[in-house]
Design an enzyme around this catalytic site. Structure first.
Site, PDB file in Angstrom:
ATOM      1  N   LYS A  46       0.834  -1.210   0.000  1.00 13.99           N
ATOM      2  CA  LYS A  46       0.000   0.000   0.000  1.00 13.99           C
ATOM      3  C   LYS A  46       0.870   1.263   0.000  1.00 13.99           C
ATOM      4  CE  LYS A  46      -1.978  -1.050   3.918  1.00 13.99           C
ATOM      5  NZ  LYS A  46      -1.298  -2.323   4.192  1.00 13.99           N
ATOM      6  N   ARG A  95      -9.105   1.146   8.846  1.00 14.94           N
ATOM      7  CA  ARG A  95      -8.723  -0.238   9.125  1.00 14.94           C
ATOM      8  C   ARG A  95      -9.822  -0.990   9.864  1.00 14.94           C
ATOM      9  NH1 ARG A  95      -2.772   0.648   9.122  1.00 14.94           N
ATOM     10  NH2 ARG A  95      -1.714  -1.359   9.071  1.00 14.94           N
ATOM     11  N   ARG A 104      11.394  -6.153   4.599  1.00 17.68           N
ATOM     12  CA  ARG A 104      11.188  -4.697   4.546  1.00 17.68           C
ATOM     13  C   ARG A 104      12.201  -4.002   5.452  1.00 17.68           C
ATOM     14  NH1 ARG A 104       5.327  -2.105   5.264  1.00 17.68           N
ATOM     15  NH2 ARG A 104       5.263  -3.256   7.225  1.00 17.68           N
ATOM     16  N   ARG A 125      11.538  -2.932  11.177  1.00 17.74           N
ATOM     17  CA  ARG A 125      10.603  -2.406  12.173  1.00 17.74           C
ATOM     18  C   ARG A 125      10.292  -3.480  13.208  1.00 17.74           C
ATOM     19  NH1 ARG A 125       5.852   0.063   8.544  1.00 17.74           N
ATOM     20  NH2 ARG A 125       4.611  -1.042  10.102  1.00 17.74           N
ATOM     21  N   ARG A 176      -0.536  -9.446  13.257  1.00 13.22           N
ATOM     22  CA  ARG A 176      -1.076  -8.373  12.421  1.00 13.22           C
ATOM     23  C   ARG A 176      -1.946  -8.939  11.295  1.00 13.22           C
ATOM     24  NH1 ARG A 176       3.752  -4.791  10.599  1.00 13.22           N
ATOM     25  NH2 ARG A 176       2.144  -3.352   9.920  1.00 13.22           N
TER      26      ARG A 176
END
Ligand code: ADP
Ligand code: AMP
Length: 214
Positions: free
Chosen positions: A13, A88, A127, A160, A171
């Site tokens: 996204k 969300r 990531r 992260r 998540r």
């Protein structure tokens, strides 16, 4: 042009929203980035949000909705905006619909970047994020020129805390329970568009431009 990016965490996204914002000259509004900036600056909001984020849970709607409504009321959003990571939950989506309704406006596109769960863990463990400027990389699919150094600002890039595999699983289950129902919500509003997020980044972007227009 008022756009919502939908999709699982790590679907791409943010990657697409940044390109959309640049091409169509509209602000990119990422609630995750806003919370991370607040954490970095040690604000009260940051302290509250961090407790939820570190666990892979959602920050409560009452801390999130007003923040976004204030942001989209600013002058630079007059031509439109691209929302990344908001809404969300169904209550967040309803708050957004109602706030825009009141001023005779509505969202125009909800773009679902569709990526199956089995690809997500790979995406997120690779990531790397710059906590200084918010740039995002991937160690295989979009590496920095120099390992561990942000191309954009020269600061260090990091994995992260919430991208560690144990938090990613949490998540993903939060996504399926609380966020996936938004796909139906926007389908019913006739603004849902789906793109195949497993394609290379540039191909995903071309598919999005085909939807939004040149
Ligand atoms: P989100 O904002 O949905 O959480 P990101 O845009 O940060 O996701 O993308 C998650 C990770 O996957 C990043 O490391 C990014 O560089 C990488 N990525 C994004 N889109 C693609 C793609 N189409 N193919 C491969 N990797 C991608
Ligand atoms: P993101 O950068 O979009 O992956 O978001 C990182 C984390 O910030 C999420 O896992 C949530 O804890 C929190 N967050 C971001 N956006 C929202 C939102 N709209 N509602 C609730 N929590 C959010």
């Amino acid at each position: 042009m008022k756009i919502i990016m939908l999709g699982a965490p790590g679907a791409g996204k943010g990657t697409q929203a940044k390109q959309i914002a640049a091409k169509y000259e509209i602000p990119h509004i990422s609630t995750g980035d806003i919370f991370r900036a607040n954490i970095k600056n040690g604000t009260e909001l940051g302290k509250k949000a961090k407790a939820y984020m570190d666990q892979g849970a959602l920050v409560p709607d009452e801390l999130t909705c007003d923040l976004v409504m204030d942001r989209i009321a600013q002058d630079d959003c007059a031509k439109g905006f691209v929302l990344d990571g908001f809404p969300r939950t169904i209550p967040q989506a309803e708050a957004l619909t109602n706030a825009l309704n009141k001023i005779g406006q509505a969202m125009e596109y909800a773009i679902d970047v569709d990526v199956p769960d089995e690809n997500i863990v790979n995406r997120m463990s690779g990531r790397r994020a710059c906590l200084n400027c918010g740039a995002t990389y991937h160690i295989v699919f979009n590496p920095t020129k120099e390992e561990g150094v942000c191309d954009a600002c020269g600061n260090q890039t990091v994995l992260r805390e919430d991208d560690k595999p144990e938090t990613v699983q949490k998540r993903l289950s939060v996504y399926h329970e609380q966020t996936q129902p938004l796909i139906n919500y926007y389908k019913e509003q006739n603004i849902l568009r789906t793109v195949d997020g497993t394609k290379p980044m540039d191909d995903v972007f071309s598919d999005i431009v085909a939807i939004l227009g040149e």
